[in-house]
Design a protein around this motif. Sequence first.
Motif, mmCIF file in Angstrom:
data_model
loop_
_atom_site.group_PDB
_atom_site.id
_atom_site.type_symbol
_atom_site.label_atom_id
_atom_site.label_comp_id
_atom_site.label_asym_id
_atom_site.label_seq_id
_atom_site.Cartn_x
_atom_site.Cartn_y
_atom_site.Cartn_z
ATOM 1 N N LEU A 24 0.846 -1.193 0.000
ATOM 2 C CA LEU A 24 0.000 0.000 0.000
ATOM 3 C C LEU A 24 0.881 1.243 0.000
ATOM 4 N N THR A 25 1.287 1.660 -1.184
ATOM 5 C CA THR A 25 2.176 2.800 -1.375
ATOM 6 C C THR A 25 1.401 3.982 -1.955
ATOM 7 N N PRO A 26 1.958 5.180 -1.884
ATOM 8 C CA PRO A 26 1.304 6.302 -2.560
ATOM 9 C C PRO A 26 1.072 6.042 -4.043
ATOM 10 N N GLU A 27 1.998 5.356 -4.695
ATOM 11 C CA GLU A 27 1.843 5.058 -6.118
ATOM 12 C C GLU A 27 0.658 4.130 -6.347
ATOM 13 N N LEU A 28 0.501 3.090 -5.516
ATOM 14 C CA LEU A 28 -0.657 2.214 -5.656
ATOM 15 C C LEU A 28 -1.949 2.983 -5.422
ATOM 16 N N LEU A 60 -7.059 5.046 -7.522
ATOM 17 C CA LEU A 60 -8.043 6.106 -7.759
ATOM 18 C C LEU A 60 -8.297 6.294 -9.252
ATOM 19 N N GLU A 61 -7.263 6.155 -10.056
ATOM 20 C CA GLU A 61 -7.442 6.252 -11.500
ATOM 21 C C GLU A 61 -8.303 5.105 -12.018
ATOM 22 N N GLN A 62 -8.030 3.884 -11.551
ATOM 23 C CA GLN A 62 -8.819 2.734 -11.984
ATOM 24 C C GLN A 62 -10.263 2.854 -11.518
ATOM 25 N N ASP A 94 0.758 14.415 -0.019
ATOM 26 C CA ASP A 94 1.120 14.595 1.391
ATOM 27 C C ASP A 94 0.044 14.021 2.310
ATOM 28 N N MET A 95 -1.237 14.230 1.941
ATOM 29 C CA MET A 95 -2.328 13.709 2.762
ATOM 30 C C MET A 95 -2.325 12.184 2.761
ATOM 31 N N ILE A 96 -2.056 11.597 1.614
ATOM 32 C CA ILE A 96 -2.010 10.137 1.540
ATOM 33 C C ILE A 96 -0.875 9.586 2.407
ATOM 34 N N ARG A 113 7.629 8.973 2.127
ATOM 35 C CA ARG A 113 7.749 10.398 1.840
ATOM 36 C C ARG A 113 6.878 10.708 0.636
ATOM 37 N N ALA A 114 6.483 11.927 0.514
ATOM 38 C CA ALA A 114 5.655 12.334 -0.617
ATOM 39 C C ALA A 114 6.546 12.596 -1.816
ATOM 40 N N ALA A 115 6.352 11.818 -2.869
ATOM 41 C CA ALA A 115 7.133 12.010 -4.076
ATOM 42 C C ALA A 115 6.676 13.265 -4.794
ATOM 43 N N GLY A 116 7.629 14.121 -5.140
ATOM 44 C CA GLY A 116 7.240 15.384 -5.752
ATOM 45 C C GLY A 116 6.544 15.215 -7.095
ATOM 46 N N SER A 117 6.786 14.111 -7.791
ATOM 47 C CA SER A 117 6.171 13.937 -9.100
ATOM 48 C C SER A 117 4.818 13.271 -9.036
ATOM 49 N N LEU A 118 4.349 12.921 -7.832
ATOM 50 C CA LEU A 118 3.080 12.208 -7.706
ATOM 51 C C LEU A 118 1.920 13.143 -8.031
#
Length: 404
Positions: A324-328, A333-335, A367-369, A394-399
């Motif tokens: 359960l990562t920010p990327e997932l 949410l996109e799916q 950041d919230m995630i 950490r919050a990835a800047g490109s997310l």
Amino acid sequence: MAMAVRDSGLETPQVSLAAATRRTAYEVVFQDGAAASALQSLRPWTAGQDFLVVTTPTVQALHGDALAVLDPTGRRILVLACTEAGKTVTQVEHVCRRAHALGLGRGGVLLAVGGGVCSDIATVAASWLRRGIRHVRVPTTLVGQVDAGLGYKGAVNFDGHKSYLGCFHAPAHVLIAPDFLRTLPARHQREGFAEIVKIAIVCDPDLLNLVDRHAEELVRTSFATPRAAGRVIVWQSALLMLQELAQNPYEDQGYERLVDFGHTFSPLLEADSAHRLSHGEAVAIDMALTMALSAELGLVAPASRNRILSLLRRLGLPTDSPLLTPELCRRALEQAALHRGGRPNLVLPTDLGPSRFLQAADAVGPDMIVRALQALAPPPGIPVPAGLARPGLRAAGSLNLAGS
């Protein structure tokens, strides 16, 4: 008599509107007592000898004598390996092939006696056979009795995506027999309670209180005690699910559905774990994250979030995963938006009033995630199960969560 056909000479396109209305009604019957007695009530569905029972090796091993009530010869019982990872078109074809060999006609009946995967496969098969025959569901798992066995949908996995191919094909009859729960392994009891907690959070605070008091003992005793409370919890959960489904059974009256709570991040979690996380376990993690997001948005108090996290942990359900990562979360949410009319419609519980629906993914930034994910860590002193330790976040800047 021959008819002469000639050009009408009309220069504009001609349109005729063909309208049809889908009306579907079916009984959902709760029947206590021994499994064999409950299955005896289905004899009217098998009396014409134009039927096929689809079940699993586990159900056959544990309840073979009860299944013999439906077909003493065993000729019309198909024992099918049913796993979430193996829920494929190939399994649907197995069912169709046996139905064809038995000569099932348009008036034939498929009876699914098993868990949610068995129900999914049989539902899709019933929708295919002769463009649609009747099917009866006998859910033997807690997930099936309160969720998966009740609605209109059937689905199989495809190309790495959970339940990507499927249908809306309502059952003709559903039988809920709680006696099947006495042989259900503890893990499956727990994942069933994930679905019960889901419907209780968004629909019924009194049910949530009942679960909070009795769920641990019910899991420990396989629903033997407290017996009355267990029956009330199962039937009330089923009724709430049916009431919610009745408002939008074909999911064509809108895409804001309370029953989608816990089902936004969980599909990707299941798939990315290669189904090592069960459906109910993934739903529990999804609910935990969503409660944390609701707390970050000020919709629930931290105490409300913590109550649900504590309940899930007491039930032995996971509330976090390294997957359960920010990327997932971004991908999920996109799916979800692709599946829900262009909006993620993440169900967000509230302390006051009805639940909210997330209309735009960028309403929950990276950041919230990250903060929500950090809130899932167990309190000090509670050991983290092996394999669930979370790496630093950490919050990835490109997310970018605004893409849906």
